[in-house]
Design a protein around this motif. Sequence first.
Motif, PDB file in Angstrom:
ATOM      1  N   THR B 166       0.825  -1.200   0.000  1.00 41.62           N
ATOM      2  CA  THR B 166       0.000   0.000   0.000  1.00 41.62           C
ATOM      3  C   THR B 166       0.867   1.262   0.000  1.00 41.62           C
ATOM      4  OG1 THR B 166      -1.619  -1.241   1.275  1.00 41.62           O
ATOM      5  CG2 THR B 166      -1.912   1.143   1.168  1.00 41.62           C
ATOM      6  N   THR B 167       1.903   1.220   0.813  1.00 38.87           N
ATOM      7  CA  THR B 167       2.809   2.367   0.864  1.00 38.87           C
ATOM      8  C   THR B 167       3.398   2.656  -0.513  1.00 38.87           C
ATOM      9  OG1 THR B 167       3.367   1.829   3.138  1.00 38.87           O
ATOM     10  CG2 THR B 167       4.877   3.287   1.968  1.00 38.87           C
ATOM     11  N   LEU B 170       0.809   4.180  -2.799  1.00 32.32           N
ATOM     12  CA  LEU B 170       0.566   5.589  -2.490  1.00 32.32           C
ATOM     13  C   LEU B 170       1.753   6.436  -2.920  1.00 32.32           C
ATOM     14  CD1 LEU B 170      -1.110   5.157   1.028  1.00 32.32           C
ATOM     15  CD2 LEU B 170      -2.233   5.548  -1.181  1.00 32.32           C
ATOM     16  N   ARG B 175      -4.264   7.227  -5.282  1.00 33.49           N
ATOM     17  CA  ARG B 175      -4.965   7.712  -4.093  1.00 33.49           C
ATOM     18  C   ARG B 175      -6.296   7.014  -3.834  1.00 33.49           C
ATOM     19  NH1 ARG B 175      -0.940   8.793  -2.908  1.00 33.49           N
ATOM     20  NH2 ARG B 175       0.086  10.730  -2.237  1.00 33.49           N
ATOM     21  N   ARG B 176      -6.761   6.245  -4.805  1.00 34.36           N
ATOM     22  CA  ARG B 176      -8.066   5.599  -4.599  1.00 34.36           C
ATOM     23  C   ARG B 176      -7.941   4.088  -4.784  1.00 34.36           C
ATOM     24  NH1 ARG B 176      -8.972   9.535  -8.132  1.00 34.36           N
ATOM     25  NH2 ARG B 176      -9.590   8.053  -9.754  1.00 34.36           N
ATOM     26  N   GLY B 200      -2.302   3.625   4.890  1.00 34.87           N
ATOM     27  CA  GLY B 200      -3.098   4.784   4.516  1.00 34.87           C
ATOM     28  C   GLY B 200      -3.000   5.876   5.566  1.00 34.87           C
ATOM     29  N   GLN B 201      -3.180   5.465   6.812  1.00 36.48           N
ATOM     30  CA  GLN B 201      -3.114   6.429   7.911  1.00 36.48           C
ATOM     31  C   GLN B 201      -1.784   7.152   7.946  1.00 36.48           C
ATOM     32  OE1 GLN B 201      -4.253   4.233  11.398  1.00 36.48           O
ATOM     33  NE2 GLN B 201      -6.013   5.562  11.796  1.00 36.48           N
ATOM     34  N   LEU B 205      -4.394   9.174   4.903  1.00 34.81           N
ATOM     35  CA  LEU B 205      -5.569   8.743   4.143  1.00 34.81           C
ATOM     36  C   LEU B 205      -6.407   7.773   4.960  1.00 34.81           C
ATOM     37  CD1 LEU B 205      -4.347   7.950   0.506  1.00 34.81           C
ATOM     38  CD2 LEU B 205      -5.998   9.708   1.197  1.00 34.81           C
ATOM     39  N   ASP B 206      -7.699   7.951   4.939  1.00 35.50           N
ATOM     40  CA  ASP B 206      -8.578   6.971   5.579  1.00 35.50           C
ATOM     41  C   ASP B 206      -9.075   5.995   4.518  1.00 35.50           C
ATOM     42  OD1 ASP B 206     -10.266   5.495   7.079  1.00 35.50           O
ATOM     43  OD2 ASP B 206     -11.833   7.042   7.214  1.00 35.50           O
ATOM     44  N   LEU B 207      -8.561   4.779   4.580  1.00 35.97           N
ATOM     45  CA  LEU B 207      -8.899   3.783   3.559  1.00 35.97           C
ATOM     46  C   LEU B 207      -9.964   2.804   4.043  1.00 35.97           C
ATOM     47  CD1 LEU B 207      -5.302   2.999   2.227  1.00 35.97           C
ATOM     48  CD2 LEU B 207      -6.988   4.595   1.306  1.00 35.97           C
ATOM     49  N   ARG B 210     -12.338   1.246   1.706  1.00 36.40           N
ATOM     50  CA  ARG B 210     -11.753   0.806   0.435  1.00 36.40           C
ATOM     51  C   ARG B 210     -11.401  -0.681   0.424  1.00 36.40           C
ATOM     52  NH1 ARG B 210     -13.114   4.389  -2.963  1.00 36.40           N
ATOM     53  NH2 ARG B 210     -11.515   3.545  -4.352  1.00 36.40           N
TER      54      ARG B 210
END
Lengths: 334, 334
Positions: B166-167, B170, B175-176, B200-201, B205-207, B210
């Motif tokens: 995820t990192t 990003l 972003r989505r 995300g955090q 970002l609040d995922l 998702r």
Amino acid sequence: MTNQRDIARLAKTSLKTVSRVINRDPLVNEATRQRIQKIIDETGYVPNEAARMMRSQRSNIVGFLSEDVATTSSSIDLVRGAQDVAHAFGRQMMLFNIQRGDTSETEALAQLARFRAEACILATSFHREVTLPRTDMMTVLLNCYDAGGTVATVLPDDRQLGHDLTTEILRRGYRRPLFLNLAPELAGARLRAEGFLAAGQAMGLDLAGRIRTASAGPDRDYTYFVDQILAEALQDAARPDVLICGQDLMALPVYFALARMGIEVGRDIAVTSFDNLYPLAQLMQPGLTSMDLPYYQMGRVAMQQALSENDSPIRQLVQGQLAERASLPERVTA
Amino acid sequence: MTNQRDIARLAKTSLKTVSRVINRDPLVNEATRQRIQKIIDETGYVPNEAARMMRSQRSNIVGFLSEDVATTSSSIDLVRGAQDVAHAFGRQMMLFNIQRGDTSETEALAQLARFRAEACILATSFHREVTLPRTDMMTVLLNCYDAGGTVATVLPDDRQLGHDLTTEILRRGYRRPLFLNLAPELAGARLRAEGFLAAGQAMGLDLAGRIRTASAGPDRDYTYFVDQILAEALQDAARPDVLICGQDLMALPVYFALARMGIEVGRDIAVTSFDNLYPLAQLMQPGLTSMDLPYYQMGRVAMQQALSENDSPIRQLVQGQLAERASLPERVTA
DNA sequence: TTCTCTAATGACAACGTGAGACAATTGTTA
DNA sequence: TAACAATTGTCTCACGTTGTCATTAGAGAA
């Protein structure tokens, strides 16, 4: 570790009677048998296989050397079939993963020799010729054969595979097949080509020019096939109406290449293959129609051969059948 | 079968001297040693393992139970890693294919008990909890763990996998993300979700919204994911710019579904996954970017643990890393 | 009771290897 | 020639199991 002497002591009986109970000798009084069995269960005693082997001068062991077990999921069924038969015959199977051009095969055979294995099955991932190190074990070759033809062998009937697939293709109305065959060093590829041609002849078609080939193994991507041969063939006037891939793994890049060219599999062109590779063939869209082999059955046959007293070098051919999916629809002949 | 007595007779020497040669006793004259060794080589004599086991009261055997060996090619590397370490330590590995909900596991353990195996590695195809039958063998769990946490365990660090993937996503400007996660019954799926959210955090970002999930195993096709979840998500206003698949096998139907919708992977949307399944990930077009685990190393670690004297229940986590391919290009942020 | 017969059980050896104790043989050095 | 070390051999035991053969117990017949 518990042994029969311990059991005998606990059951206040003799070593021999314990042995009788374990070996299901009927000459044991039922009450005694139950008493001893109870102790065996309580202690969790399991006979020592090494001692049994030594005393009886029989290992009851059959080796199964599987080349690249995991590269094709079918090999698991070979193993299962062999395992089930071995177990039914009271043998224990020793399974080995071996790799080509590796010490793993030698080491596996060495271990089998140390254990005085009675037989050995060698399964390869491709139908091809192998050279065997000399050994006095009963040997069965699975999916491969030796140069001398002196070893019992279980082989897929690749000629039949090629023949039946082609016949079905022609029956469905296709007339311009293109066979993207595997490398001719593989015996299976040669035989499939024969079957392909024979099936064409039977229908009055000369398919001699409809075979392409290239050196390709599982480790190689199929760019040559896809970028050269396929691209070229599709520009041809006699553009193929059906592609026969050498194996399911090849069909995958073929699908992608066709998609890139805007050609839809199942509508604009049909695609078939060999292997029916799980789970790939059904995950592809449309599902890949592919020749399937009864691997479980082949494993069984190989083990039966390995356990048979008959040591004349039998060569058994195993037939495959079509796994139908959407990539080879009935053709509405124009 | 040849034994040491035969060798002694052929070499016109004593049993003891043959034994000395075989066990590399330095108190043997070099010439004698060579003479005997020559006979050993010529006859192909191999010490009888059963006798050795009995005499020495050591089996030198380690069992390796592999669940569904062939469904993932990665398991072959687990086996190889374990095998190599076992061999380096002078142990012989007994490999078994087991299936869930089958007698195969029980039978394998019974065989290991009969051979007085010293340790046993149990490898599952999914990171999940298992319940073990009681046994006095040193046991190491590979890719699974027991409820009590009392057994040594080697596990992929699925949290790290989810986090690092995820990192990286990003970092590349996406972003989505939409995470098509595996079933939450699988421990790995839960941990990856944690890692996903944490990553995300860390980027602010609040995922939480998702992640999608569905019961899915290797035997199931992914129609639900593809036809329901994916179709729906792509119509969303906040249409995902990258899909994270629970495993490579899921990515395949995802590719096909996207193609059907006219969405091009690598250009219109990115796709990533977990497993780096050989050879699938590189045969897909574009090549699938996927988190890879060091399976060979995991096999080694598990075997080292199995052979270690240390029987305190250690849990070792193994880190994975990204296998980069074209399905996750750097994003040119709009 | 005594004998015979059978069912049940037990004593013992052997499988191939490895190890210990110790003797015998050879070659070397003082 | 004696003392010594190096090498080899003899003998014995043990591992756990099972085949061979012997022994015992119990039932029935004489």
